[in-house]
Motif scaffolding. Structure first.
Motif, short mmCIF file in Angstrom:
data_model
loop_
_atom_site.label_atom_id
_atom_site.label_comp_id
_atom_site.label_asym_id
_atom_site.label_seq_id
_atom_site.Cartn_x
_atom_site.Cartn_y
_atom_site.Cartn_z
N GLU A 1 0.86 -1.18 0.00
CA GLU A 1 0.00 0.00 0.00
C GLU A 1 0.90 1.23 0.00
O GLU A 1 1.61 1.47 0.96
CB GLU A 1 -0.92 0.00 1.22
N THR A 2 0.85 1.98 -1.08
CA THR A 2 1.73 3.16 -1.20
C THR A 2 1.00 4.47 -0.92
O THR A 2 1.61 5.52 -0.95
CB THR A 2 2.36 3.21 -2.60
N SER A 3 -0.30 4.39 -0.68
CA SER A 3 -1.00 5.59 -0.25
C SER A 3 -1.75 5.25 1.03
O SER A 3 -2.21 4.11 1.22
CB SER A 3 -1.94 6.10 -1.34
N ILE A 4 -1.83 6.22 1.93
CA ILE A 4 -2.45 6.00 3.23
C ILE A 4 -3.56 7.02 3.41
O ILE A 4 -3.31 8.23 3.46
CB ILE A 4 -1.42 6.11 4.38
N THR A 5 -4.78 6.54 3.51
CA THR A 5 -5.93 7.41 3.69
C THR A 5 -5.79 8.20 4.99
O THR A 5 -5.29 7.68 5.98
CB THR A 5 -7.22 6.57 3.71
N ALA A 6 -6.24 9.45 4.97
CA ALA A 6 -6.28 10.34 6.13
C ALA A 6 -4.91 10.81 6.58
O ALA A 6 -4.76 11.33 7.68
CB ALA A 6 -7.02 9.68 7.31
N SER A 7 -3.89 10.66 5.73
CA SER A 7 -2.54 11.00 6.18
C SER A 7 -2.12 12.43 5.87
O SER A 7 -1.11 12.89 6.38
CB SER A 7 -1.53 10.03 5.56
N ASN A 8 -2.85 13.13 5.03
CA ASN A 8 -2.55 14.53 4.73
C ASN A 8 -1.09 14.76 4.34
O ASN A 8 -0.43 15.65 4.85
CB ASN A 8 -2.91 15.44 5.91
N GLY A 9 -0.58 13.96 3.46
CA GLY A 9 0.78 14.16 2.95
C GLY A 9 1.88 13.56 3.80
O GLY A 9 3.06 13.83 3.55
N LEU A 10 1.53 12.76 4.77
CA LEU A 10 2.52 12.19 5.69
C LEU A 10 3.69 11.52 4.98
O LEU A 10 4.84 11.74 5.35
CB LEU A 10 1.82 11.18 6.62
N ILE A 11 3.43 10.71 3.97
CA ILE A 11 4.51 9.95 3.36
C ILE A 11 5.37 10.77 2.41
O ILE A 11 6.43 10.32 1.99
CB ILE A 11 3.99 8.67 2.66
N SER A 12 4.94 11.99 2.10
CA SER A 12 5.73 12.82 1.19
C SER A 12 6.41 13.99 1.90
O SER A 12 7.01 14.84 1.25
CB SER A 12 4.83 13.35 0.06
N MET A 13 6.35 14.03 3.24
CA MET A 13 6.91 15.15 3.99
C MET A 13 7.87 14.66 5.07
O MET A 13 7.77 13.52 5.52
CB MET A 13 5.79 15.95 4.68
N GLU A 14 8.73 15.55 5.49
CA GLU A 14 9.56 15.30 6.67
C GLU A 14 8.62 15.30 7.87
O GLU A 14 7.68 16.10 7.95
CB GLU A 14 10.62 16.41 6.76
N TYR A 15 8.82 14.39 8.80
CA TYR A 15 7.87 14.18 9.89
C TYR A 15 7.60 15.45 10.69
O TYR A 15 6.44 15.79 10.98
CB TYR A 15 8.32 13.05 10.82
#
Length: 175
Positions: free
Chosen positions: A26-40
């Motif tokens: 799963e490469t997209s996570i619902t409800a994450s608001n850009g989590l996987i594309s940003m610095e934490y």
């Protein structure tokens, strides 16, 4: 279950949550608001900013990390003060559950919690959408009083949309 706003100290658990999704292809996570594309740290700041400052058309939002027994099992996002067009396309509530914790009732409990928060925010109804192929999410929505609204295509996939009348949720809670 514990619902908390993201903090810098949650990074290890959040990264473990992301890893679980990746390990399940799963490469997209619902409800994450850009989590996987940003610095934490930037993501935590953004999430906390959106509590107070509307994010353009998206309005304000609350994103919770959902824990059970010190393990992050999900993300829950409530969007409010959003344009009607975006409500109809994306819905007011988004949630995701760690793949290794699915089919245990967590999504149903998370949505129930979100509905209570929406009532506190003064909302009368909410719209939820999910992919037609996501039988678990459909059941979650129906278990929380969802009524079918319409079908559409989103991101190249067939999506179903449901409405929940929060006045009925409130009346059932008062019984």
């Amino acid at each position: 279950m514990e619902y908390k706003l993201p903090e810098l100290s949650d990074e290890k658990e959040v990264l473990s949550y992301i890893k679980d999704h990746y390990e399940n292809n799963e490469t997209s996570i619902t409800a994450s608001n850009g989590l996987i594309s940003m610095e934490y740290g930037a993501w935590v700041k953004q999430i906390n900013d959106w509590l107070i400052n509307p994010n353009g058309d998206w309005g304000k939002s609350i994103t919770y990390l959902v824990y059970d027994d010190d393990i992050m099992i999900g993300l829950l996002n409530i969007r409010y003060e959003m344009s009607e067009e975006l409500r109809l396309k994306y819905g007011d509530i988004g949630y995701s559950v760690r793949p290794s914790y699915r089919r245990c009732g967590y999504a149903t409990k998370m949505l129930r919690y979100a509905l209570e928060k929406c009532l506190e925010l003064g909302m009368d109804d909410v719209i939820l959408g999910c992919y037609k192929s996501n039988v678990g999410s459909i059941r979650t929505i129906l278990n929380n009083g969802g009524k079918w609204l319409h079908e559409d295509e989103k991101d190249g996939k067939e999506s179903l949309y449901y409405g929940i009348d929060l006045r009925k949720v409130k009346n059932n809670k008062n019984k």
